[in-house]
Write a protein that holds these residues in place. Sequence first.
Motif, PDB file in Angstrom:
ATOM      1  N   LYS A 146     -23.518 109.552  92.142  1.00  0.00           N
ATOM      2  CA  LYS A 146     -22.310 109.530  91.329  1.00  0.00           C
ATOM      3  C   LYS A 146     -22.031 111.089  91.004  1.00  0.00           C
ATOM      4  O   LYS A 146     -20.955 111.507  91.113  1.00  0.00           O
ATOM      5  N   ASN A 147     -23.217 111.748  90.273  1.00  0.00           N
ATOM      6  CA  ASN A 147     -23.054 113.143  89.751  1.00  0.00           C
ATOM      7  C   ASN A 147     -22.667 114.008  91.031  1.00  0.00           C
ATOM      8  O   ASN A 147     -21.879 114.875  90.886  1.00  0.00           O
ATOM      9  N   ASN A 148     -22.965 113.697  92.135  1.00  0.00           N
ATOM     10  CA  ASN A 148     -22.725 114.473  93.516  1.00  0.00           C
ATOM     11  C   ASN A 148     -21.336 114.564  93.991  1.00  0.00           C
ATOM     12  O   ASN A 148     -20.724 115.360  94.232  1.00  0.00           O
ATOM     13  N   ILE A 149     -21.037 113.376  93.839  1.00  0.00           N
ATOM     14  CA  ILE A 149     -19.590 113.035  94.173  1.00  0.00           C
ATOM     15  C   ILE A 149     -18.724 113.548  92.943  1.00  0.00           C
ATOM     16  O   ILE A 149     -17.619 114.055  93.474  1.00  0.00           O
ATOM     17  N   ASP A 150     -18.922 113.582  91.796  1.00  0.00           N
ATOM     18  CA  ASP A 150     -18.235 114.137  90.921  1.00  0.00           C
ATOM     19  C   ASP A 150     -18.257 115.953  90.992  1.00  0.00           C
ATOM     20  O   ASP A 150     -17.409 116.463  90.920  1.00  0.00           O
ATOM     21  N   THR A 151     -19.366 116.451  91.264  1.00  0.00           N
ATOM     22  CA  THR A 151     -19.376 117.857  91.840  1.00  0.00           C
ATOM     23  C   THR A 151     -18.570 118.075  93.062  1.00  0.00           C
ATOM     24  O   THR A 151     -17.714 119.165  93.149  1.00  0.00           O
ATOM     25  N   VAL A 152     -18.586 117.219  94.051  1.00  0.00           N
ATOM     26  CA  VAL A 152     -17.696 117.418  95.314  1.00  0.00           C
ATOM     27  C   VAL A 152     -16.445 117.412  94.886  1.00  0.00           C
ATOM     28  O   VAL A 152     -15.470 118.298  95.322  1.00  0.00           O
ATOM     29  N   GLN A 153     -15.844 116.699  93.935  1.00  0.00           N
ATOM     30  CA  GLN A 153     -14.645 116.264  93.510  1.00  0.00           C
ATOM     31  C   GLN A 153     -13.937 117.597  92.632  1.00  0.00           C
ATOM     32  O   GLN A 153     -13.106 118.217  93.112  1.00  0.00           O
ATOM     33  N   LEU A 154     -15.117 118.142  91.771  1.00  0.00           N
ATOM     34  CA  LEU A 154     -14.856 119.247  91.207  1.00  0.00           C
ATOM     35  C   LEU A 154     -14.443 120.582  91.981  1.00  0.00           C
ATOM     36  O   LEU A 154     -13.622 121.393  91.969  1.00  0.00           O
ATOM     37  N   ASN A 155     -15.346 120.833  92.957  1.00  0.00           N
ATOM     38  CA  ASN A 155     -15.381 121.895  94.218  1.00  0.00           C
ATOM     39  C   ASN A 155     -14.093 121.588  94.758  1.00  0.00           C
ATOM     40  O   ASN A 155     -13.324 122.743  95.283  1.00  0.00           O
ATOM     41  N   SER A 156     -13.714 120.325  95.178  1.00  0.00           N
ATOM     42  CA  SER A 156     -12.475 120.227  96.043  1.00  0.00           C
ATOM     43  C   SER A 156     -11.243 120.621  95.223  1.00  0.00           C
ATOM     44  O   SER A 156     -10.248 121.317  95.789  1.00  0.00           O
ATOM     45  N   ASP A 157     -11.323 120.145  93.879  1.00  0.00           N
ATOM     46  CA  ASP A 157      -9.990 120.571  93.062  1.00  0.00           C
ATOM     47  C   ASP A 157     -10.000 122.329  93.019  1.00  0.00           C
ATOM     48  O   ASP A 157      -9.030 122.762  93.082  1.00  0.00           O
ATOM     49  N   LYS A 158     -11.197 122.925  93.007  1.00  0.00           N
ATOM     50  CA  LYS A 158     -10.957 124.441  92.864  1.00  0.00           C
ATOM     51  C   LYS A 158     -10.698 124.948  94.454  1.00  0.00           C
ATOM     52  O   LYS A 158      -9.906 125.814  94.421  1.00  0.00           O
ATOM     53  N   ALA A 159     -11.243 124.273  95.321  1.00  0.00           N
ATOM     54  CA  ALA A 159     -10.611 124.832  96.695  1.00  0.00           C
ATOM     55  C   ALA A 159      -9.203 124.706  96.771  1.00  0.00           C
ATOM     56  O   ALA A 159      -8.563 125.658  97.231  1.00  0.00           O
ATOM     57  N   VAL A 160      -8.616 123.426  96.217  1.00  0.00           N
ATOM     58  CA  VAL A 160      -6.911 123.442  96.406  1.00  0.00           C
ATOM     59  C   VAL A 160      -6.437 124.430  95.464  1.00  0.00           C
ATOM     60  O   VAL A 160      -5.603 125.195  95.782  1.00  0.00           O
ATOM     61  N   THR A 161      -6.828 124.654  94.279  1.00  0.00           N
ATOM     62  CA  THR A 161      -6.434 125.743  93.526  1.00  0.00           C
ATOM     63  C   THR A 161      -6.533 127.248  94.302  1.00  0.00           C
ATOM     64  O   THR A 161      -5.410 127.843  94.083  1.00  0.00           O
ATOM     65  N   LEU A 162      -7.552 127.521  94.692  1.00  0.00           N
ATOM     66  CA  LEU A 162      -7.802 128.663  95.662  1.00  0.00           C
ATOM     67  C   LEU A 162      -6.774 128.713  96.833  1.00  0.00           C
ATOM     68  O   LEU A 162      -6.288 130.008  97.018  1.00  0.00           O
ATOM     69  N   ALA A 163      -6.635 127.518  97.421  1.00  0.00           N
ATOM     70  CA  ALA A 163      -5.747 127.785  98.503  1.00  0.00           C
ATOM     71  C   ALA A 163      -4.361 128.055  98.109  1.00  0.00           C
ATOM     72  O   ALA A 163      -3.757 128.624  98.742  1.00  0.00           O
TER      73      ALA A 163
END
Length: 112
Positions: A69-86
């Motif tokens: 669950k913690n890893n999935i949360d980290t992936v979600q956070l990093n995905s959100d950051k990637a979308v913002t950077l894009a």
Amino acid sequence: MINQIQGSAREATNSVKRNSDEARRSADTAQQLAQFLDMISAAIDQIADMTQQIASATEEQSAVATEIKNNIDTVQLNSDKAVTLADQNQEISDTLNQLTSQLATLARQFRN
């Protein structure tokens, strides 16, 4: 009278024999019961051991599930950051296109 005493003696002997036989059967039954109780006790110990193993496995699975669950949360956070950077990259790209267009216009004006 002797016959009566002999009869009583035979009856007493038979009674002692019957009581002895009954005592032997009771001892055998008690021994079997003790064996069954030992088997039941061993089975209870085995069940207790298996219950402990199941509890340990459950704790391990819970820890792994929490880590996933913690890893999935980290992936979600990093995905959100990637979308913002894009999105930011798109804005910068649009701005560069505008500036390139303006520069081309200025260069044409300068040549003319």
